[in-house]
Design an enzyme around this catalytic site. Structure first.
Site, mmCIF file in Angstrom:
data_model
loop_
_atom_site.group_PDB
_atom_site.id
_atom_site.type_symbol
_atom_site.label_atom_id
_atom_site.label_comp_id
_atom_site.label_asym_id
_atom_site.label_seq_id
_atom_site.Cartn_x
_atom_site.Cartn_y
_atom_site.Cartn_z
ATOM 1 N N HIS A 121 84.588 0.030 -4.286
ATOM 2 C CA HIS A 121 83.690 -1.060 -3.911
ATOM 3 C C HIS A 121 83.778 -1.370 -2.416
ATOM 4 O O HIS A 121 82.763 -1.479 -1.725
ATOM 5 C CB HIS A 121 84.021 -2.295 -4.743
ATOM 6 C CG HIS A 121 83.201 -3.500 -4.408
ATOM 7 N ND1 HIS A 121 82.015 -3.799 -5.049
ATOM 8 C CD2 HIS A 121 83.372 -4.472 -3.471
ATOM 9 C CE1 HIS A 121 81.511 -4.902 -4.524
ATOM 10 N NE2 HIS A 121 82.308 -5.339 -3.565
ATOM 11 N N GLU A 122 84.984 -1.509 -1.910
ATOM 12 C CA GLU A 122 85.143 -1.878 -0.497
ATOM 13 C C GLU A 122 84.716 -0.750 0.438
ATOM 14 O O GLU A 122 84.048 -0.983 1.446
ATOM 15 C CB GLU A 122 86.587 -2.295 -0.210
ATOM 16 C CG GLU A 122 87.031 -3.564 -0.924
ATOM 17 C CD GLU A 122 86.105 -4.744 -0.641
ATOM 18 O OE1 GLU A 122 85.557 -4.841 0.468
ATOM 19 O OE2 GLU A 122 85.907 -5.566 -1.559
ATOM 20 N N HIS A 125 80.982 -0.672 0.812
ATOM 21 C CA HIS A 125 80.415 -1.598 1.809
ATOM 22 C C HIS A 125 80.382 -0.935 3.183
ATOM 23 O O HIS A 125 79.416 -1.057 3.930
ATOM 24 C CB HIS A 125 81.247 -2.876 1.909
ATOM 25 C CG HIS A 125 80.917 -3.918 0.876
ATOM 26 N ND1 HIS A 125 79.641 -4.363 0.626
ATOM 27 C CD2 HIS A 125 81.726 -4.621 0.034
ATOM 28 C CE1 HIS A 125 79.676 -5.293 -0.328
ATOM 29 N NE2 HIS A 125 80.928 -5.467 -0.709
ATOM 30 N N GLU A 183 76.275 -6.657 -2.694
ATOM 31 C CA GLU A 183 77.337 -6.600 -3.692
ATOM 32 C C GLU A 183 77.004 -5.603 -4.797
ATOM 33 O O GLU A 183 77.813 -4.775 -5.172
ATOM 34 C CB GLU A 183 77.590 -7.989 -4.299
ATOM 35 C CG GLU A 183 78.387 -8.918 -3.415
ATOM 36 C CD GLU A 183 79.684 -8.278 -2.954
ATOM 37 O OE1 GLU A 183 80.368 -7.624 -3.754
ATOM 38 O OE2 GLU A 183 79.983 -8.400 -1.759
HETATM 39 ZN ZN LIG Z 1 81.860 -6.753 -2.055
#
Ligand SMILES: [Zn+2]
Length: 301
Positions: A121-122, A125, A183
């Site tokens: 997830h990170e 980004h 997100e």
């Molecule tokens: Zn996030």
């Protein structure tokens, strides 16, 4: 430098700032963050696991970008993974590949696959350049009158603050760092990234459910009010079949099937109670960027 497409999702995004600029700002804030919040040292079993999982996910992402003509996008990336002692339930990845995981998150990640959910997830980004996009949008508004370059020259302080809030670092840890759209996009890319690294993306469901249940105290980047927990979990569930296509247990290893867990890790990736997982043997999965016929059959949902 104005518009580009996000890898995998293909969404068009605004990009006003050169990556080199964003990356060096990332390195700078990473260094000053670590000065104030020293990383766990010497490595503990947990921090070694953070590093090991991070290296594995980033290696898969790097391979994916290189294999798909996007090597330029990660030019100048130097991956680093640090664990920082803090009760906060948080983690982030700076553009340029600098990742920090807070110990407060570890009781929720529990195992390597749980950590891979966070890593995916990170890192997503950063790879999707969400911070650059957000900063570009913000600067486009702030600098509308005087022009971008002049604004950044004349207002270094403001520019820096825009950066910090765009990337979720600083005192108000990323409460509003990313939009709902960012997100959900990071969730999708993250699932694919963890799968490519050989972690079962299915594990993300139990992780996010636990995150939702633990929602207390500090408000980390993860638990920002957008998207809501249920919406996020619903979207992940919808996207899982796509992510599963990238999953080969122990993927990205040169030798097929034999999963070599990086040293220092605690529990092997898969602790979910999937009864009979049939991993059909793919003779050579050295190039598993797209589904190459490996089907993972899961009982029920
Ligand atoms: Zn996030």
């Amino acid at each position: 430098m104005s518009c580009q497409k996000v890898p995998i999702t293909g969404r068009k995004q605004l990009k006003l700032l050169p990556s080199s600029y964003i990356n060096s700002m990332g390195n700078e804030s990473y260094a000053s963050f670590l000065k104030e919040n020293p990383a766990v040292a010497p490595p503990t079993i947990q921090s070694a696991a953070v590093t090991a999982v991070g290296e594995r996910v980033s290696a898969a992402v790097t391979k994916y970008m290189n294999d798909n003509g996007m090597a330029k996008r990660i030019e100048g990336y130097k991956w680093e993974f640090n664990t920082v002692d803090s009760k906060d339930v948080n983690a982030w990845c700076m553009p340029g590949g600098k990742v920090v995981v807070y110990t407060g998150l570890l009781p929720i990640t529990k195992d390597d696959a749980g950590l891979a959910v966070v890593m995916g997830h990170e890192i997503a980004h950063a790879i999707a350049e969400h911070g650059n996009e957000r900063m570009s949008q913000q600067l486009a508004i702030e600098a509308a009158g005087i022009g971008l370059e002049l604004y950044m020259q004349q207002k270094p302080e403001q520019t820096r603050n825009i950066f910090l809030s765009a990337f979720g670092v600083g005192s108000q840890l990323g409460i509003l760092a990313y939009s709902r759209q960012h997100e959900l996009e990071a969730d999708k890319l993250g699932l694919i990234f963890m799968a490519m690294a050989g972690y079962d993306p299915q594990r993300s469901l139990s992780f996010w459910k636990e995150m939702a249940a633990s929602g207390s105290g500090s408000v980390p980047e993860f638990l920002s009010t957008h998207p809501s927990d249920e919406h996020r979990i619903a979207e992940i569930t919808k996207f899982l079949p796509e992510a599963q296509k990238y999953y080969v247990a122990g993927g990205q290893q040169t030798t097929p099937q034999k999963t070599v867990q990086p040293s220092g890790t605690t529990i092997p990736g898969n602790t979910t109670k999937t009864a009979t997982k049939t991993t059909t043997t793919t003779p050579s999965n050295t190039n598993n960027k797209k589904s190459t016929g490996t089907v993972i059959i899961k009982p029920g949902k």
